[in-house]
Design a protein around this motif. Structure first.
Motif, PDB file in Angstrom:
ATOM      1  N   LEU F 250     -13.847  68.793   9.312  1.00 13.83           N
ATOM      2  CA  LEU F 250     -13.969  69.044  10.759  1.00 13.83           C
ATOM      3  C   LEU F 250     -12.659  69.521  11.373  1.00 13.83           C
ATOM      4  N   GLU F 255      -6.763  72.995  15.538  1.00 16.57           N
ATOM      5  CA  GLU F 255      -6.703  72.850  16.993  1.00 16.57           C
ATOM      6  C   GLU F 255      -8.110  72.916  17.563  1.00 16.57           C
ATOM      7  N   LEU F 256      -8.355  72.156  18.615  1.00 21.71           N
ATOM      8  CA  LEU F 256      -9.664  72.218  19.268  1.00 21.71           C
ATOM      9  C   LEU F 256     -10.018  73.646  19.656  1.00 21.71           C
ATOM     10  N   GLU F 257      -9.055  74.389  20.214  1.00 27.07           N
ATOM     11  CA  GLU F 257      -9.413  75.723  20.721  1.00 27.07           C
ATOM     12  C   GLU F 257      -9.725  76.718  19.615  1.00 27.07           C
ATOM     13  N   GLY F 259     -11.908  75.789  17.346  1.00 32.16           N
ATOM     14  CA  GLY F 259     -13.250  75.419  16.953  1.00 32.16           C
ATOM     15  C   GLY F 259     -13.363  74.139  16.152  1.00 32.16           C
ATOM     16  N   PRO F 261     -13.712  70.285  16.104  1.00 34.21           N
ATOM     17  CA  PRO F 261     -13.986  69.259  17.119  1.00 34.21           C
ATOM     18  C   PRO F 261     -13.022  68.078  17.046  1.00 34.21           C
ATOM     19  N   LYS F 262     -12.155  68.030  16.054  1.00 34.70           N
ATOM     20  CA  LYS F 262     -11.153  66.968  15.949  1.00 34.70           C
ATOM     21  C   LYS F 262      -9.826  67.573  15.511  1.00 34.70           C
ATOM     22  N   LYS F 263      -8.723  67.058  16.011  1.00 36.29           N
ATOM     23  CA  LYS F 263      -7.402  67.447  15.521  1.00 36.29           C
ATOM     24  C   LYS F 263      -7.082  66.612  14.274  1.00 36.29           C
ATOM     25  N   PRO F 264      -6.255  67.132  13.356  1.00 33.95           N
ATOM     26  CA  PRO F 264      -5.938  66.377  12.142  1.00 33.95           C
ATOM     27  C   PRO F 264      -5.285  65.029  12.474  1.00 33.95           C
ATOM     28  N   MET F 270      -4.033  67.368   7.946  1.00 36.47           N
ATOM     29  CA  MET F 270      -2.940  68.215   8.423  1.00 36.47           C
ATOM     30  C   MET F 270      -2.536  69.215   7.339  1.00 36.47           C
ATOM     31  N   PHE F 274      -2.850  73.531   7.359  1.00 37.13           N
ATOM     32  CA  PHE F 274      -1.750  74.469   7.114  1.00 37.13           C
ATOM     33  C   PHE F 274      -2.061  75.397   5.939  1.00 37.13           C
TER      34      PHE F 274
END
Lengths: 322, 322, 322, 322, 322, 322
Positions: F250, F255-257, F259, F261-264, F270, F274
């Motif tokens: 997910l 980043e949310l922007e 697409g 729905p969750k940040k690492p 993470m 990358f």
């Protein structure tokens, strides 16, 4: 020695500590006293010298190592040290490593790793440039090995700059193996040089704060200027190569809004900006998780250690299932 | 001479024009011919050399001034010039000003204004620096006076860089009179030097395009590097003053996302970034309104000349009521 | 008088101060007492009236000037004043300037400057409008000269609105000299009127807080409405000129996200938005540097006074080398 | 009549159309002719008057309804009309509805709905204000019922402003039923008035373009000014109520960057901004899907009709399964 | 019972409270004691168990309801409870509603409303899906009716999730009446299901904090997964309908930066995202205004209750004039 | 065969091509004809079937491989093929590789690499999951090896998805060696699975466009759903491990922007984000530089190949000096 984290109400202290700040103040009755913050690698403590002019108190300065005698009391819920005697400690009577956070990677190993990476660069001009910067300038070399990579955030300890630099160069080396279009020598050279400006941007430990030049110019442009100067001093250094190396330094933050005056326009500049970012983010997470382990935040409740501004998320350690 | 804006279907042309681009191509039958774009200060025209190997066609290159003979026809609604004869024109047989857009401010007046501003700087170090950069380096001086301030956008003509620089320095002078806290000598020196990097960022007219160094390094850092180098060569130049001047150059775009690696941290840097911005914006509006007058857009309809990307708004000329 | 910054533990106070806030509260035993904050131009102090119904305590209100007698004690590290006697002070028995921060520019000089700028506007309609707003409306005139330009941030003192307005108008005047395409009368008129809505957006000193109208409508639209109303009352005022002046007021914050409902579409609107911004930013820096001088922050350490949210940067005073 | 969408190569035309634009031009031989764009509700066509001075061609102007005779040819893949005869059509000899896009909601129904909503407002001041604005000002009333809600985007047809306004007011009515904390009369009044400034921001059909006032001031401030003026003319209108209503108008775009000088600070302002936005977005989708049905885009391929800038997404019609 | 908001210095307490947190600590002398926070629906209080091993203190855990005896003292300006006796309370000896904030809407009424909305869905597949999720899964049903809609922000009380869901579904119903293009059954079904993932994202009251799954996956994807699973279990459920319903769930935050992995591409998804947002914003305002009424902030001064981060504005209650 | 890039005016064509689009249209005289676009791996050409009902023209469909006979003419500067004969080609009579862009990495090598990576995962649950997804589902396996990683942008060719996936997994492997805190098995598993949803988001070649499910749900959630389903089918699969793997999928856009729905929130998430980004960016640059080499853009002029939207910069190939 008795470390500051072990102070308690009523403890008697007689040991060497580092002076972080020192300010004169007046009691309500108009008597002068000194507010002092002492530090060792386990923390900081407020201290008071109520009789600064008594014979037991010698002259001292911020960032001196001082031998103090005094008592711990608790004030407003925090420890406070009343200093009765104080004198500047002689070099050799204390071990500086007890007073500052230090990289966990042994210095000799980092020396060896740096030396090996420099030797691996075959392009004669880049090789020469690396030797001038890192090997022939003994003063810089020493500072580089001891410097922090940041004021706070990540790699904020003695040796942090070297550790971060070697890590970024290693990742770049991996990238070069996977992407044959990358010019390895240029990429590894840029990786080794990308943060050399930090030696002037941040003052050395124990102060470890932004210098005047750091605030006005910044490590990106300072580093660029240094590699340009050195390239200019090497006979026959191709100007295009110098500009490409310079571009990698200038663009290594990846985005204008992160302080790079240019966005990556070469594949090596792009690869370097990713290597720098991935090391910064993973190390930030590692340090935050370790800190949470230490202060117990990661074991109480559900393991989530709270929002981290740099990661821009709450986080937790991965379970041991995998 | 017959200017390109006056070409018409059937016109016979025999005059000197500037070669903007030149490409070889094949007709459907596989015969080679040349696609050429010719330019003078009134515009550009597509031209074809159908017989590039005929005796009347000499060898020539992009940015040569060439004497051509040929006929104008209309193709797909645009003029097209069929070239029968072509040779490189001798220097002196044409007036370069006819081929490039030129500042409306006379060169001598700008020279005088520059010289006067430099003389007004009393600080001995800054004065010396300005003289070395602008007066003693004849090659730079000549380029600076002829350069454009931009590839397109505003001040995109011969002398544009000097005109913009003088305008920014003048506004800074005004600011220094109104705000006594501003150090006038530092501010005016920074204003005069803020865009000197453009002489290397953009190639000279008639090409007027980004150089390799311009794309990799950019005029902000190029300019910073130059003033640092000159300050370093002046005996006794105070390092703090050099750093402050350097900061003003680095911060003159005002925001990281506009390519400045530092935000203004000194009052002079702040004032300079405003002076640069106000001149850029007002000149952009002036040029857009003048262009609209010329092409009739501002008189047809309601006077609004359309959306301008830099101004980020539609605009119109202010009425004559005020 | 004894200024609040000179209060100390055990001091006896008998002087006039301004009441900033006043709230009734209950002690744990259910006895009523009053929490009061007193202010003079050097600061504020918490005060308690433990016996609000005793004969020595008269009735009083927020923003009254009151004569008080009491003792200073220290509570939780801050001074606290126990009030034994209190009565409303008679006008004349105190000097209001001791209770509020005041512009350093003399009021008469600002009056003269305003009058001169208004006279310099030759366009009969704009001249008439300025006279109606600033000269014939004595109530507004008085408020305008005493008002603050902001609740905090910059120019937050008595006379600050006039000082800021005159400064912006002066910069606009300079711009008009340098850019002949600018309509000077329109620009100077817009500059003088750009913040008149603040007289209604912010309540007058000593309260100096947002009014209900200020929060619901805002000074930009309030000011626009006022100039539209006045223009409508002047016979023959050209509607296009009124709209252009109105546009300058509406667009003077330069960007939609700063609360302007329109972006500058006229050169004068663009010039005004820059003049407003440059005065705000330079004054913000000046006030921050002066404050840092006063509280010693600029001399301890390296002269950097810390991050400023409006400037979005750390900053320091420029060295005296230049 | 023969609608423009039914023109074909070789067709003979003799009917009335609306003149959208008209420009004089020169052929290559220097002969004057006219470029004209004609419009009806099905589309537009390029037309040429090759002999503007022939007796069959009368004088005419942009936005005239003209009777033309001519032939259709195809040029560069598009239809072009060669006009041989042209005269201005008499009012009554054509039906304006054939020349402009029109709301699908009958005008009488919208009249009834408006009247009913106004009657439902019980607060005497708000009721009076609505009657003055919508009922007693016959000129405004007529314009309001015929106006477009936008130049393009959504509701861009005759009656679109009324249709959008009624829809927003209806949604607000629903909100008021669901949220008892909302003041229904204030909310419905604000909804009815929120876009009245558009009658002056956009010129009426058939031109339907931004007016000078629209570009300089904008419909938000124009509408605010109108309701303030009317409230001021009603005896006893509570000033707080006027400010609250004004705030709802000013804040109805919801965000500063969408041109509202204030963010919603009252529940009614918040509700109104949502009602406005939801109607705009759903109507935009509906119109885009209908247009795609008409031009076949929604049936070819997979039903996705392409990226829409306002919706910021590709979209398709929901399947009939639900 | 004596509610926590009624505690005072010296009060004697003997009642049941909810344990919010519990931590062991050491006094300066190294003696163990317990820091406890107790809660009821009126607030929280710090409590200390100085003798955790005394016979009067039984074993207990976080989120237990405990009967305590002790005394209230004031420490650093706040109440503190010294607990002498403590035992876990028997279920039935206290009323849980006294310990948690509860929706003001009666549970039975919400049950009826949910049931009626489900019955109103005529599409057989959607109807079946709703019955499986809400009616046949008794465990989910119970949790859904008691859950909070948020950790803080809005609807943060027992029953908040059901109340918010019903409100959003109601608004969607209104939208479907006003916009005939909307598929009502799909829209109402999506509204009822849009936040079902919250039952797993947030743990139940009294803990009401993010679960591990909530932090890693989030309620949007959890809810999507659930409806997909159920749709997959229903024979003949049209795959396109399942994807459309899934899309509405995924897109209901409206923007990628708010955590939706897709922007609304169907009219129903757009309508749902507005309904969700309008209910969240109006309820946030309502709760903030009510809280301000309770703590007196809305009546002191001018009625403005301060900046609210979610609303991004200061706000006040609308006057009673309308 | 004669590739489309070698078509010329007058050429006679008799070969097999892929049908990209096909639309019926009417000539001005109302006769039906077909607009067809044919494709091979060198490009596309417009084609017309003027007599669709003639005996030489068989029935055919979009994405058929068809044998055609016809003549090339030039229309509006582009080639156009007039088709006289057309029939669907038999499988085997053409080589599909001639019609589609293909990865330069041999399929067998990628097979081997995938198999080896899967074998390297020692955790039994993750190993099982990978085998089910990649090895036991033959249909998926085949699709995965042939799929494109994108509609355009980067890796947009047959085998691109596998190539990108293996590259990302390889980088993750490197990261795991350098950062011992990373759980290698989890990270490599997540890397292999991160884009499996693309097999359903994009239809297979030759269509290679977004599917309905792709547009409504997207590859991130589709992939998440698949791994959850498989994990759920494996007995004893630890739920926390499933959630952690799901989180990595997910959050892999970082980043949310973008697409996600969750940040690492986990180190592996993470690291994966990358690795995905660095491969996308370097491959984009590589493809752009190669394309520029092919079309000559990188050798004409100064080597800069123009602005690239994804890289957000102009770029050039690094010089061979390094």
């Amino acid at each position: 020695m008795r470390f500051i984290e072990n102070f308690y109400d009523g403890a008697r202290v007689s040991d060497v500590y580092l002076v972080k700040t020192k300010n004169a103040a007046l009691t309500k009755n108009g008597k002068e006293y000194l507010n002092v913050i002492l530090q060792d690698r386990t923390g900081q403590v407020d201290a008071k010298v109520w009789e600064p002019n008594s014979p037991g108190i010698s002259d001292f300065d911020v960032l001196d190592y001082v031998y103090v005698e005094g008592n711990v009391t608790v004030y407003n819920g925090s420890n406070q040290l009343s200093i009765q005697r104080l004198r500047v400690a002689k070099e050799g009577s204390y071990d500086p490593k007890n007073y500052l956070p230090v990289s966990s990677r042994p210095a000799e190993e980092m020396e060896a790793s740096l030396s090996q990476l420099i030797k691996s660069v075959k392009n004669p001009y880049l090789s020469r440039l690396l030797n001038i910067i890192f090997m022939e300038d003994a003063d810089f070399h020493k500072k580089f090995m001891l410097h922090s990579a940041a004021k706070s955030v990540h790699h904020g300890y003695v040796g942090g700059l070297a550790e971060h630099t070697l890590s970024v160069a290693g990742i770049c080396d991996d990238f070069a193996r996977r992407y044959p279009d990358l010019h390895r020598d240029l990429l590894v050279t840029a990786a080794l040089c990308h943060d050399i400006g930090k030696v002037r941007e941040l003052t050395a430990f124990p102060r470890n704060d932004y210098s005047d030049e750091g605030q006005l110019i910044g490590h990106i442009v300072i580093g660029y200027q240094r590699i340009t100067e050195v390239a200019g001093s090497i006979e026959g250094f191709p100007p295009t190569l110098a500009a490409e190396l310079g571009h990698c330094i200038l663009a290594h933050h990846g985005e204008l809004e992160f302080g790079s005056p240019k966005k990556p326009a070469l594949m090596e500049a792009m690869a370097l900006s990713f290597a720098d970012n991935v090391d910064a983010k993973l190390e930030t997470m590692r340090e935050a998780l370790d800190a949470a382990d230490k202060n117990g935040k990661s074991t109480e409740g559900d393991g989530w250690i709270g929002f981290n501004r740099l990661i821009d998320s709450n986080m937790r350690r991965t379970s041991s299932e995998s």
